[in-house]
Design an enzyme around this catalytic site. Sequence first.
Site, PDB file in Angstrom:
ATOM      1  N   ASN A   1     -12.659 -31.417 -25.096  1.00  0.00           N
ATOM      2  CA  ASN A   1     -13.374 -30.205 -25.505  1.00  0.00           C
ATOM      3  C   ASN A   1     -14.883 -30.413 -25.309  1.00  0.00           C
ATOM      4  O   ASN A   1     -15.302 -31.388 -24.685  1.00  0.00           O
ATOM      5  CB  ASN A   1     -13.035 -29.910 -26.975  1.00  0.00           C
ATOM      6  CG  ASN A   1     -13.009 -28.411 -27.265  1.00  0.00           C
ATOM      7  OD1 ASN A   1     -13.930 -27.690 -26.873  1.00  0.00           O
ATOM      8  ND2 ASN A   1     -11.973 -27.949 -27.938  1.00  0.00           N
TER       9      ASN A   1
ATOM     10  N   LYS B   1      -5.439 -31.213 -27.735  1.00  0.00           N
ATOM     11  CA  LYS B   1      -6.767 -31.181 -27.102  1.00  0.00           C
ATOM     12  C   LYS B   1      -7.746 -31.944 -27.972  1.00  0.00           C
ATOM     13  O   LYS B   1      -7.937 -31.609 -29.137  1.00  0.00           O
ATOM     14  CB  LYS B   1      -7.238 -29.743 -26.887  1.00  0.00           C
ATOM     15  CG  LYS B   1      -8.562 -29.669 -26.118  1.00  0.00           C
ATOM     16  CD  LYS B   1      -8.816 -28.285 -25.577  1.00  0.00           C
ATOM     17  CE  LYS B   1     -10.142 -28.189 -24.862  1.00  0.00           C
ATOM     18  NZ  LYS B   1     -10.386 -26.852 -24.321  1.00  0.00           N
TER      19      LYS B   1
HETATM   20  C1  LIG Z   1     -17.949 -20.163 -24.535  1.00  0.00           C
HETATM   21  C2  LIG Z   1     -16.891 -21.195 -24.678  1.00  0.00           C
HETATM   22  C3  LIG Z   1     -15.819 -20.976 -25.537  1.00  0.00           C
HETATM   23  C4  LIG Z   1     -14.819 -21.941 -25.669  1.00  0.00           C
HETATM   24  N1  LIG Z   1     -13.765 -21.692 -26.497  1.00  0.00           N
HETATM   25  C5  LIG Z   1     -12.755 -22.590 -26.577  1.00  0.00           C
HETATM   26  C6  LIG Z   1     -11.617 -22.322 -27.371  1.00  0.00           C
HETATM   27  O1  LIG Z   1     -11.485 -21.261 -27.971  1.00  0.00           O
HETATM   28  N2  LIG Z   1     -10.651 -23.278 -27.439  1.00  0.00           N
HETATM   29  C7  LIG Z   1     -10.728 -24.467 -26.756  1.00  0.00           C
HETATM   30  O2  LIG Z   1      -9.815 -25.280 -26.838  1.00  0.00           O
HETATM   31  N3  LIG Z   1     -11.801 -24.731 -25.974  1.00  0.00           N
HETATM   32  C8  LIG Z   1     -12.804 -23.834 -25.873  1.00  0.00           C
HETATM   33  N4  LIG Z   1     -13.879 -24.094 -25.075  1.00  0.00           N
HETATM   34  C9  LIG Z   1     -13.941 -25.404 -24.356  1.00  0.00           C
HETATM   35  C10 LIG Z   1     -13.420 -25.291 -22.933  1.00  0.00           C
HETATM   36  O3  LIG Z   1     -12.053 -24.959 -22.929  1.00  0.00           O
HETATM   37  C11 LIG Z   1     -13.627 -26.613 -22.168  1.00  0.00           C
HETATM   38  O4  LIG Z   1     -12.773 -27.598 -22.721  1.00  0.00           O
HETATM   39  C12 LIG Z   1     -15.064 -27.118 -22.237  1.00  0.00           C
HETATM   40  O5  LIG Z   1     -15.963 -26.044 -22.063  1.00  0.00           O
HETATM   41  C13 LIG Z   1     -15.355 -28.185 -21.181  1.00  0.00           C
HETATM   42  O6  LIG Z   1     -15.143 -27.703 -19.875  1.00  0.00           O
HETATM   43  P1  LIG Z   1     -16.338 -27.144 -18.940  1.00  0.00           P
HETATM   44  O7  LIG Z   1     -17.422 -28.174 -18.933  1.00  0.00           O
HETATM   45  O8  LIG Z   1     -15.691 -26.924 -17.599  1.00  0.00           O
HETATM   46  O9  LIG Z   1     -16.793 -25.868 -19.541  1.00  0.00           O
HETATM   47  C14 LIG Z   1     -14.897 -23.154 -24.933  1.00  0.00           C
HETATM   48  C15 LIG Z   1     -15.972 -23.363 -24.061  1.00  0.00           C
HETATM   49  C16 LIG Z   1     -16.955 -22.409 -23.927  1.00  0.00           C
HETATM   50  C17 LIG Z   1     -18.094 -22.669 -22.968  1.00  0.00           C
END
Ligand SMILES: Cc1cc2nc3c(=O)[nH]c(=O)nc-3n(C[C@H](O)[C@H](O)[C@H](O)COP(=O)(O)O)c2cc1C
Length: 358
Positions: free
Chosen positions: A247, A218
């Site tokens: 990410n 990732k």
């Molecule tokens: C509150 C929060 C916690 C997250 N924790 C992780 C994590 O532990 N590991 C990870 O790989 N990505 C983590 N992410 C990233 C998400 O997996 C995702 O890649 C990122 O939010 C982009 O997608 P989105 O715009 O749909 O939220 C986190 C995102 C948020 C908002």
Amino acid sequence: MNIMSRMILPLMQRLDPEDAHRIALDALQLGLGGVSCPGNDDPALSVRAMGLRFPNPIGMAAGFDKNALVVRPLTRSGFGFVEAGTVTPRPQPGNPQPRLFRLTEDRAIINRMGFNNQGIDRFAVRLARLHRVSSPRRTPGAQVPVGANLGINKTGADPERDYPMLVGRVKHYADYIVINLSSPNTPGLRDLLEASRLKGILDAINTAHPERPPLLVKISPDIAHDDVPGVVEAAIEGGAQGLIVSNTTISRPAGLLSPHAGESGGLSGRPLRALAQDMLTRVAKVANGRVALVASGGIETGADILDRVRAGADLVQIYTSYIYEGPGILRRLKAETLRALRAEGFETLADAKGTALT
Ligand SMILES: Cc1cc2nc3c(=O)[nH]c(=O)nc-3n(C[C@H](O)[C@H](O)[C@H](O)COP(=O)(O)O)c2cc1C
């Protein structure tokens, strides 16, 4: 609009975001996340990638279920796959609160959680239990693929030792494994995306575990454009079967409206969309079909999903849009994706894959 979107979500959005998250996990455990049989998805949405079959391309992104507490309810709620974690070798509390901010005006979130999680021991027990009950490899079509997303502790970490150890703990229970090298909230983690370091970690994993489920890396949307080919080649040479792009970003795109926009941490949701789409296109051009691509970042409509697939994605993941809209988003996204496919003259997602790449 169902009762969830009319009444419960507006109430949840008034709560402290971490309290709301805990309640959401409880609600899922109580079976309030909705039930949808993977067999009911339109076959035009099904995906084959990394030797796995996905009933639809929409996965729950990592970070929502860090401790693998609600994997089963999530798999039943209509997702095409579910990724649990990030889990680290030892339990750790994460950063001090507040560390999670809703940027409501921007349909975004900033988080600096810092891998708060209960550690690999508890995580592995839960995945093993789940695996005994059902696995897509044993009963095709009965369940959806489950991924394990792995990270390192804030202190005392040794990536070349820790990632292989973590892979060993989940390899019998996960359908795929993700090496998370892109969270902005663990000091030094993103430095591991440097090509030779990444290759070293993957080599260490391959040596310790020549037999393992598909492995994905990732990556961050903030990688310098000149470095993208080196990172992608290192991942492929190191034997990765896929890349998750991307990410959260530490950048702050112009035009953010929320008073929380200046908080430090990773930004996700709508303002990340363009950046994540651009990084996906760059990665896809280098990868040229050699590995599976999972798109993540600001996906909130069926058109967004088709855009990522046309830019080379096999699968997509959502997090922030699910937080804002709740489980009902899955039904909408699937219907919109089917409509978008037909409008563009494609019969299936597979037909659309990569068609925007020149
Ligand atoms: C509150 C929060 C916690 C997250 N924790 C992780 C994590 O532990 N590991 C990870 O790989 N990505 C983590 N992410 C990233 C998400 O997996 C995702 O890649 C990122 O939010 C982009 O997608 P989105 O715009 O749909 O939220 C986190 C995102 C948020 C908002």
